[in-house]
Structures are given as C-alpha cells and as structure tokens.
Enzyme design. Structure first.
Site, PDB file in Angstrom:
ATOM      1  N   SER A 142      10.306   1.476   5.887  1.00 13.77           N
ATOM      2  CA  SER A 142      10.060   2.768   6.536  1.00 13.77           C
ATOM      3  C   SER A 142      10.621   2.737   7.943  1.00 13.77           C
ATOM      4  O   SER A 142      10.643   1.670   8.590  1.00 13.77           O
ATOM      5  CB  SER A 142       8.555   3.044   6.604  1.00 13.77           C
ATOM      6  OG  SER A 142       8.312   4.185   7.405  1.00 13.77           O
ATOM      7  N   TYR A 155       0.003   0.577   8.774  1.00 14.49           N
ATOM      8  CA  TYR A 155       1.123   0.928   7.895  1.00 14.49           C
ATOM      9  C   TYR A 155       2.428   0.339   8.434  1.00 14.49           C
ATOM     10  O   TYR A 155       3.195  -0.303   7.694  1.00 14.49           O
ATOM     11  CB  TYR A 155       1.231   2.446   7.754  1.00 14.49           C
ATOM     12  CG  TYR A 155       2.457   2.885   6.978  1.00 14.49           C
ATOM     13  CD1 TYR A 155       2.636   2.500   5.645  1.00 14.49           C
ATOM     14  CD2 TYR A 155       3.457   3.660   7.568  1.00 14.49           C
ATOM     15  CE1 TYR A 155       3.763   2.885   4.924  1.00 14.49           C
ATOM     16  CE2 TYR A 155       4.580   4.052   6.871  1.00 14.49           C
ATOM     17  CZ  TYR A 155       4.735   3.664   5.550  1.00 14.49           C
ATOM     18  OH  TYR A 155       5.854   4.039   4.841  1.00 14.49           O
TER      19      TYR A 155
HETATM   20  P1  NAP Z   1       4.410   9.044  -3.256  1.00 13.51           P
HETATM   21  O1  NAP Z   1       5.007  10.378  -3.423  1.00 13.51           O
HETATM   22  O2  NAP Z   1       2.998   8.936  -2.779  1.00 13.51           O
HETATM   23  O3  NAP Z   1       4.539   8.200  -4.604  1.00 13.51           O
HETATM   24  C1  NAP Z   1       4.057   6.894  -4.604  1.00 13.51           C
HETATM   25  C2  NAP Z   1       4.446   6.186  -5.866  1.00 13.51           C
HETATM   26  O4  NAP Z   1       3.967   4.830  -5.780  1.00 13.51           O
HETATM   27  C3  NAP Z   1       3.805   6.802  -7.086  1.00 13.51           C
HETATM   28  O5  NAP Z   1       4.691   6.674  -8.171  1.00 13.51           O
HETATM   29  C4  NAP Z   1       2.577   5.909  -7.304  1.00 13.51           C
HETATM   30  O6  NAP Z   1       2.157   5.830  -8.660  1.00 13.51           O
HETATM   31  C5  NAP Z   1       3.123   4.573  -6.876  1.00 13.51           C
HETATM   32  N1  NAP Z   1       2.080   3.615  -6.516  1.00 13.51           N
HETATM   33  C6  NAP Z   1       1.130   3.724  -5.563  1.00 13.51           C
HETATM   34  N2  NAP Z   1       0.352   2.632  -5.563  1.00 13.51           N
HETATM   35  C7  NAP Z   1       0.834   1.821  -6.526  1.00 13.51           C
HETATM   36  C8  NAP Z   1       0.462   0.552  -7.014  1.00 13.51           C
HETATM   37  N3  NAP Z   1      -0.576  -0.118  -6.515  1.00 13.51           N
HETATM   38  N4  NAP Z   1       1.180   0.006  -8.032  1.00 13.51           N
HETATM   39  C9  NAP Z   1       2.241   0.671  -8.562  1.00 13.51           C
HETATM   40  N5  NAP Z   1       2.633   1.876  -8.135  1.00 13.51           N
HETATM   41  C10 NAP Z   1       1.932   2.442  -7.143  1.00 13.51           C
HETATM   42  O7  NAP Z   1       5.260   8.128  -2.218  1.00 13.51           O
HETATM   43  P2  NAP Z   1       6.660   8.393  -1.485  1.00 13.51           P
HETATM   44  O8  NAP Z   1       6.425   9.297  -0.336  1.00 13.51           O
HETATM   45  O9  NAP Z   1       7.704   8.709  -2.484  1.00 13.51           O
HETATM   46  O10 NAP Z   1       6.921   6.933  -0.864  1.00 13.51           O
HETATM   47  C11 NAP Z   1       7.535   5.913  -1.619  1.00 13.51           C
HETATM   48  C12 NAP Z   1       7.838   4.737  -0.717  1.00 13.51           C
HETATM   49  O11 NAP Z   1       8.653   5.164   0.385  1.00 13.51           O
HETATM   50  C13 NAP Z   1       6.610   4.066  -0.107  1.00 13.51           C
HETATM   51  O12 NAP Z   1       6.796   2.682  -0.070  1.00 13.51           O
HETATM   52  C14 NAP Z   1       6.567   4.637   1.308  1.00 13.51           C
HETATM   53  O13 NAP Z   1       5.920   3.768   2.205  1.00 13.51           O
HETATM   54  C15 NAP Z   1       8.054   4.763   1.600  1.00 13.51           C
HETATM   55  N6  NAP Z   1       8.355   5.770   2.619  1.00 13.51           N
HETATM   56  C16 NAP Z   1       8.038   7.073   2.415  1.00 13.51           C
HETATM   57  C17 NAP Z   1       8.334   8.015   3.407  1.00 13.51           C
HETATM   58  C18 NAP Z   1       8.007   9.471   3.246  1.00 13.51           C
HETATM   59  O14 NAP Z   1       8.066  10.208   4.237  1.00 13.51           O
HETATM   60  N7  NAP Z   1       7.684   9.953   2.052  1.00 13.51           N
HETATM   61  C19 NAP Z   1       8.966   7.608   4.603  1.00 13.51           C
HETATM   62  C20 NAP Z   1       9.260   6.260   4.765  1.00 13.51           C
HETATM   63  C21 NAP Z   1       8.967   5.345   3.770  1.00 13.51           C
HETATM   64  P3  NAP Z   1       0.962   6.771  -9.212  1.00 13.51           P
HETATM   65  O15 NAP Z   1       1.486   8.168  -9.094  1.00 13.51           O
HETATM   66  O16 NAP Z   1       0.739   6.335 -10.604  1.00 13.51           O
HETATM   67  O17 NAP Z   1      -0.203   6.516  -8.302  1.00 13.51           O
END
Ligand code: NAP
Length: 251
Positions: A142, A155
C-alpha cells in the site's frame, strides 16, 4: 493477450476489489487462475463465471490466509486442478484505520495475521510448488507503507513489514529463479474502500487534490501493473517497491 499463457496463478482475496480485477486480467492474458476468498463464495463464483464465459480457466477456492491449514489446502487444490504453480499474488488484506487509543491486541493481531503472516504462509507453500523452475511473487502492499497516515499506524506497519519481506526474500531466493516485488497502490475504489468510508469522504477529496493525476484509482489500474510484473516484460525487476498511485505526493 498472451503475456501469461499457460501460467498458473494463485491470487488471494480475489472475490472482490483489486484481487478480482487481477484474476480477470490474468485470465485474459492466458493464465489459469485460482480465485481465493475467505467467506464470499458467491462473489468468488461470479469472478470465475466471468472468466470462464470469456473462454478463460479459473476455479474458486475458499481459504483464510491467516490459517496455515487453509493455506496448505488452497495450494493442494491448485496442484490438483492445474498440476503446477508459476505465480502467487498476495492480495488478501484488511485495513482498519483506528486511533492509537483504540488499538487492541485483537485488532493488531487481526491485521498482522492476515496482511503479514498470511503472506508468509502462502509464500512458503508457493515456493514448494514452484520447485526448480522457479516462480514469481507479487505482494500487494500500500502507499500507506511509504506514506503512513493518521489512524493508520498498525495498517501501515503491516504493509511496511510486507515490503521488508519482499526485499529480504528477493535476496534469500538468490539462485532459485524466483522474482518477488511489491506494488503500492494509492486509494482504489473497491468494495473494501467503500465500506471503510473512504470513497466520497473528505479524506478522498484531500487525496485527490494532492494526486497529480487527480483521481482515485480503479482496480484495473492495479491489475495492469500486476500483469506487467508477473510477465516476462518484467524479467529483470526483482525486490522492488513500485507505487501505482497517480503520483500521490501529499498528506
Ligand atoms: P476488498 O475490496 O475489501 O477485498 C478484500 C479481499 O480479500 C476479498 O476478496 C476478501 O475475501 C479477501 N480476504 C480478506 N481477508 C481474507 C483472509 N483472511 N483470507 C483470504 N482472503 C481474505 O479489498 P481491496 O480494497 O480490493 O484491497 C485488496 C488489497 O489491496 C489489500 O491487501 C489492501 O490492503 C490493498 N490496498 C487497497 C487499497 C484501496 O484503496 N482499496 C489501497 C492500497 C492497498 P472475502 O470477500 O471472502 O472476505
């Protein structure tokens, strides 16, 4: 459209958001994809359905990455379905912004167990499956790793830890033909960032105003960069932290 032809990829947390987009872009480039999810079976099935209706190959496999027995089963299922592994994308992650006074052992361990320990478990299993041919690991870190924000101490610490793992392992894997890199997204519009209240908030407006490209990211902005890193186009890129954020400079 064949940058990942016949490669097998495990993508954690691929039922939603950034992970789902990575799964779809990988499949469009010819990869056979394991769509991992924790609890959203319907969402994972939808991702698989979309991939297969476009002629791609994918399966959905449940598994909580913070539980080693789940991770072992996840990779066993990948082996049974596709017989090999070339690429691991550690995307599963949670973000819990809370003031330091509210941080508890529970919220600390929950974030570290999924974001850091989970990635260690998947890397251990992946490296075994890569075998002598080697492989490719992309950790979704991130921008909060390089630019920690108020209420994001834990985080940000998880993502800085993940980046340290990327760099240490890029050296530890010397001679094994394994590349490992981190991608550091800026704020991206996903199910997770919506439910965290970022999208449409003052925080998002402030971020956009300090982002030279003047917008929030979309999942495909990240997915395209992950395809690049997973492909031979990035054959000489190893141990790097690559920001994909519209050039965010502020906060
Ligand atoms: P999201 O929309 O909340 O989706 C999260 C995904 O991770 C879902 O498929 C969820 O599965 C899965 N997950 C959560 N806990 C898990 C576990 N214990 N084991 C296996 N799968 C798990 O997240 P996102 O925003 O796309 O973010 C994805 C990644 O990008 C994360 O690592 C986050 O830190 C990083 N990131 C995001 C942003 C942002 O602004 N969105 C910015 C920087 C970095 P379920 O649906 O089955 O729970």
């Amino acid at each position: 459209m064949d940058k990942l032809k016949n490669k097998v990829a495990v993508i954690t947390g691929a039922s939603k958001g950034i992970g789902a987009s990575i799964a779809k872009y990988f499949a469009a480039e010819g990869a056979k994809v394991v769509v991992n999810y924790a609890s959203s079976r319907e969402d994972a099935d939808k991702v698989v359905h979309e991939i297969t209706t476009h002629g791609g190959t994918a399966i959905a496999v449940q598994g909580d990455v913070s539980k080693q027995e789940d991770v072992i089963r996840l990779f066993d299922e990948a082996q049974n379905a596709f017989g090999a592994l070339d690429i691991l994308v550690n995307n599963a992650g949670i973000y819990n912004y809370e003031p330091i006074e509210q941080v508890s052992a529970e919220t600390f361990h929950q974030q570290f167990n999924i974001n850091v320990l989970g990635s260690i478990f998947t890397i251990q299993s992946a490296v075994k499956m890569f075998g002598e041919k080697g492989g490719n690991i992309i950790n979704i870190s991130s921008g909060a790793s390089n630019t920690p924000l108020p209420t994001g101490s834990v985080y940000s610490a998880t993502k800085s830890a993940l980046d340290a793992i990327t760099i240490a392992l890029s050296k530890e894997f010397a001679g094994k033909n394994i590349r490992i890199n981190s991608i550091l997204p800026g704020v991206v519009e996903t199910e997770g960032s919506h439910s965290a209240g970022f999208i449409g908030s003052e925080f998002e407006a402030k971020l956009i105003s300090t982002t030279p490209l003047g917008r929030t990211g979309q999942p495909e902005d990240i997915a395209k960069a992950v395809v690049f890193l997973a492909s031979d186009d990035a054959a000489w890129i190893n141990g790097e932290k690559i920001s994909v954020s519209g050039g965010i400079y502020g906060l």
